[in-house]
Design a protein around this motif. Structure first.
Motif, mmCIF file in Angstrom:
data_model
loop_
_atom_site.group_PDB
_atom_site.id
_atom_site.type_symbol
_atom_site.label_atom_id
_atom_site.label_comp_id
_atom_site.label_asym_id
_atom_site.label_seq_id
_atom_site.Cartn_x
_atom_site.Cartn_y
_atom_site.Cartn_z
ATOM 1 N N LYS A 209 0.821 -1.216 0.000
ATOM 2 C CA LYS A 209 0.000 0.000 0.000
ATOM 3 C C LYS A 209 0.854 1.265 0.000
ATOM 4 C CE LYS A 209 -4.119 1.737 2.377
ATOM 5 N NZ LYS A 209 -4.986 1.534 3.559
ATOM 6 N N THR A 212 3.439 3.697 -4.750
ATOM 7 C CA THR A 212 2.551 4.475 -5.616
ATOM 8 C C THR A 212 2.071 3.623 -6.792
ATOM 9 O OG1 THR A 212 4.364 5.263 -7.020
ATOM 10 C CG2 THR A 212 3.822 6.578 -5.060
ATOM 11 N N ALA A 213 1.008 4.071 -7.417
ATOM 12 C CA ALA A 213 0.489 3.372 -8.589
ATOM 13 C C ALA A 213 1.546 3.362 -9.697
ATOM 14 C CB ALA A 213 -0.788 4.050 -9.075
ATOM 15 N N THR A 225 -1.492 -2.126 -11.462
ATOM 16 C CA THR A 225 -2.728 -1.383 -11.225
ATOM 17 C C THR A 225 -3.686 -2.208 -10.373
ATOM 18 O OG1 THR A 225 -2.457 -0.346 -13.393
ATOM 19 C CG2 THR A 225 -4.627 -0.170 -12.355
ATOM 20 N N TYR A 228 -2.468 -2.236 -6.801
ATOM 21 C CA TYR A 228 -2.696 -0.923 -6.182
ATOM 22 C C TYR A 228 -4.125 -0.814 -5.659
ATOM 23 C CZ TYR A 228 -3.103 4.142 -5.654
ATOM 24 O OH TYR A 228 -3.327 5.403 -5.132
#
Length: 366
Positions: A209, A212-213, A225, A228
């Motif tokens: 978590k 970052t994406a 993706t 995420y």
């Protein structure tokens, strides 16, 4: 935590060591003993293992001789797929007593959406308990279940208290549950991906978590993706009662490795016959033919060709498969050949209406 998307009540039911449990139930002499469904010969493969066998490291897809080496007292049982299908249908009929939104993943597991159910029961937890009890009463087999707000979390939760247990992850527990989760427990993270995540310092959901994406997409592509979103409890996939197959195939593992191309062509004809039978039965045709070749050293190779028209006829399938076989020299002797057909004519318009939503109350009971 509040979610900005409709919450569902999803149950994932997973039978415990299904094939092996059916064999132990039907033959009481096998109860409590380590058994493997499959072949114990040099070329045999384990399809399923009882929990008694799993204690010795016996797992599905393991070579039979290795399983026997791990567990000298292992008992091999020949698969009876017609029997497994029969029991699976009994189990599935129980699911439909509660909801028509049932998405089978295989003979031994399925998703159920019980947000609105035939029993009018607001508790997905109690429904899961009832279903597991009915399965045991009617089949003598045990099942485990996971219950949560989406398919991803429900599937992960169903592994928590196996065998013969269940776990509910309530909406307010989702964040903590996912943050504490070992990255290997994330559905969709295999051994290779887990090792890559370890190298990147990702060991738990909380570590995942924190990325970052952009970081996850750079390292894992489209899967980044997915990671995420799911670690944030976001998974919009609905329970689909009628799953459309993406491909149809048939394959054979040979008792002796094949070096002769003439013998391979003979085997391909048999495989094409079986594939045609499956296609006709399902009334399906496709455009993309893939030839699967597994060599004696277990390396795998696939060769594909897409035609401008749909086919389901054995002659056309076989002609293309032969062409693919001669496309390049074989690397070694061959232990398995398979043919599959994809790019199927099963496409249909996506439902453009919004998902059946449930208003998010202050307390969404599970």
């Amino acid at each position: 935590m509040e979610f900005d998307f409709p919450l569902r009540k999803i149950i994932h039911v997973d039978m415990d060591a299904f094939y092996a449990s059916v064999e132990q139930h039907d033959n009481p002499e096998l109860k409590g003993k380590p058994i493997a469904v499959g072949g114990g010969s040099k070329r045999g493969v384990v399809s399923a293992a009882s929990y008694e066998a799993r204690k010795f490291g016996v797992r599905s897809a393991m070579a039979g001789y290795l399983a026997k080496r791990n567990c000298p007292d292992l008992i091999f049982v020949k698969p009876r797929f017609d029997r497994y299908k029969e029991v699976s249908q009994q189990i599935r009929s129980i699911f439909f007593e509660y909801t028509d939104l049932v998405e089978p993943l295989s003979l031994d597991e399925a998703y159920l959406d019980v947000t609105e159910n035939k029993k009018g029961n607001p508790s997905a937890t109690l429904i899961a308990k009832e279903i597991r009890e009915k399965i045991f009463e009617r089949t003598g087999l045990t099942a485990s279940a996971g219950i949560s707000i989406n398919k991803f979390i429900a599937k992960v939760a169903s592994d928590y208290h196996k065998p013969n247990g269940q776990k509910t992850v309530n909406p307010e527990e989702v964040v903590e549950f996912l943050e504490d989760l070992d990255i290997r427990k994330f559905y969709g993270v295999g051994k290779v991906t887990a090792e890559k995540m370890y190298r990147l310092g990702i060991f738990t959901g909380k570590d995942l978590k924190a990325k970052t994406a952009e970081f996850l997409e750079a390292n894992f592509g489209k899967s980044g993706t997915y990671y995420y979103h799911v670690v944030r409890g976001i998974h919009h996939s609905t329970v689909k009662p009628h799953r459309t197959p993406k491909s149809v195939g048939a394959e054979r593992t040979f008792s002796e490795n094949l070096s002769s191309e003439i013998l391979m062509l003979e085997r391909l004809e048999n495989i094409a016959n079986e594939l045609e039978r499956r296609l006709k039965k399902s009334k399906i045709a496709g455009k993309t033919i893939t030839l699967k070749i597994k060599y004696s050293d277990f390396t795998l190779q696939t060769r594909s060709k897409t035609l401008p028209y749909f086919i389901s006829d054995k002659a056309l399938i076989l002609e293309t498969a032969k062409e693919l076989l001669s496309q390049a020299p074989l690397q070694n002797s061959v232990r398995l050949l398979g043919i599959s057909l994809a790019n199927l004519n099963t496409g249909h318009k996506k439902n453009e209406t919004k998902e059946n939503s449930v208003s998010v109350q202050l307390k969404f009971e599970f």
